[in-house]
Write an enzyme that holds these catalytic residues in place. Structure first.
Site: not given
Ligand code: IPM
Ligand code: MG
Length: 358
Positions: A142, A192, A224, A248, A252
């Site tokens: 970000y 990751k 993942d 983020d 959700d």
């Protein structure tokens, strides 16, 4: 207590949902004898329209001089063509950075009354779940170098870069371990590391810090796989520690498992208990101004403010219990509506929470 709260309603449904949270806080103030003074300021698209900046300097100053910040939401299609650094979302990122709000706490708690709104099968839901996402909020992709250019060959290019250093990782990991200590003592750190250098540093650093927390079980999970595990077996998670981008996305996903993204509150904290409190959902421009949005994520964010910034634990519990009661009685905004329940508006939901305080 006498407390100054900066109120930043923002765009879309932001003004409607913050109005309800303010009413709830005012009622709590009456019951428990506190004075909450709200000062309103502009952020996001509305600030861009009125002040040509998605984070005007006076908004930032007000926040710096307040005891805490309550925010609605920013963004909407109206500003889709605005340049990246002037977009409504840029205002939100800037305030997070300027106020050093590096720790984003997003509790995904499933109220059993909302089981019917959970997209998972009963045998997976069992008696519900309670996950706390601890997301790094002022670093990572970000905030790394980014840019776009037109090359000689006429092809357009763009890039974003992810950066992390050990001190950024340590301070957020510490929050995750401390949070787990007050809960079920499991931290699942997401990365990751099979692909990203930043993730390898993340994993190594989290492992190093874990030595200070022998009472906490540390697990690592690739992002993942984590996206899949959240759906297959959400019960395995207690505290989930993530970078900015992974948090983020996963928050959700976790929020909708609790019934609706309209239920997930958040606290963004710096050192010294200063915090900005906002629902995890966005500005929902499609339903803005219709009095149908769910104000509970914002009301629960206000309750997090009482707990984290002001240390008002019984007042915060009072709000959470009221929300629980309202849901148990079958009152639902459209996003969590199911058969046999009573559909209510944004304002009615806010009033119901107030009526059920104490
Ligand atoms: C969130 C939002 C923001 C983010 C946007 C609006 C910039 O999606 O708080 O999760 O990506 O952090
Ligand atoms: Mg998000």
């Amino acid at each position: 207590m006498n407390l100054n709260i900066a109120l930043l309603p923002g765009d879309g449904i932001g003004p409607e949902i913050t109005t309800e949270a303010v009413k709830v806080l005012n009622k709590i103030g009456k019951i428990y004898n506190h004075n909450f003074n709200f000062s309103e300021a502009l952020i996001g698209g509305i600030a861009y329209d009125k002040k040509q900046s998605s984070l005007p300097i006076e908004t930032l100053e007000l926040c710096k001089n307040s005891d805490a910040v309550l925010l609605g939401a920013v963004g909407g299609p109206k500003w889709d063509d605005v340049d990246g650094d002037k977009r409504p979302e840029a205002g939100l990122l800037k305030i997070r950075k300027e106020l050093n709000l590096f720790a984003n706490i997003r509790p995904a708690y499933m109220y059993t009354a909302l089981k019917d709104s959970c997209p998972l099968k009963d045998e997976i839901i069992k008696d519900g779940f309670n996950i706390c996402i601890v997301r790094e909020l002022t670093g990572g992709i970000y905030f790394g170098d980014k840019g776009k250019c037109n090359n000689m060959d006429g092809i357009e290019y763009a890039y974003d870069t992810e950066h992390y250093n050990t001190s950024e990782i340590i301070r957020i990991a510490r929050i995750a371990f401390e949070t787990a200590r007050k809960r079920n003592k499991i931290v699942t750190s997401i990365d990751k590391q099979n692909v990203l250098e930043t993730s390898r540093l993340w994993r190594k650093t989290v492992e190093y810090l874990a030595k200070e927390y022998p009472d906490i079980t540390l697990k690592h999970m690739l992002v993942d796989n984590a996206a899949m595990q959240l759906i297959c077996n959400p019960h395995q998670f207690d505290v989930v520690l993530t970078s900015n981008m992974f948090g983020d996305i996963l928050s959700d996903e976790a929020s909708v498992l609790t019934g609706s993204i309209g239920m997930l509150p958040s606290a963004s904290l710096s050192d010294y208990n200063f915090g900005l409190y906002e629902p995890s959902h966005g500005s929902a421009p499609d339903i803005a101004g219709k009095n149908i949005a769910n104000p509970l994520a914002t009301i629960l964010s206000a309750s997090m403010m009482l707990k984290y910034s002001f240390g008002l634990i019984k007042e915060a519990d009072c709000i959470e219990t009221a929300v629980q009661k309202v849901l148990d009685k079958g009152y639902r905004t459209a996003d969590i509506m199911s058969d046999g329940n009573t559909l209510v508006s944004t304002q009615e939901m806010g009033q119901l929470v107030i009526d059920n305080l104490v």
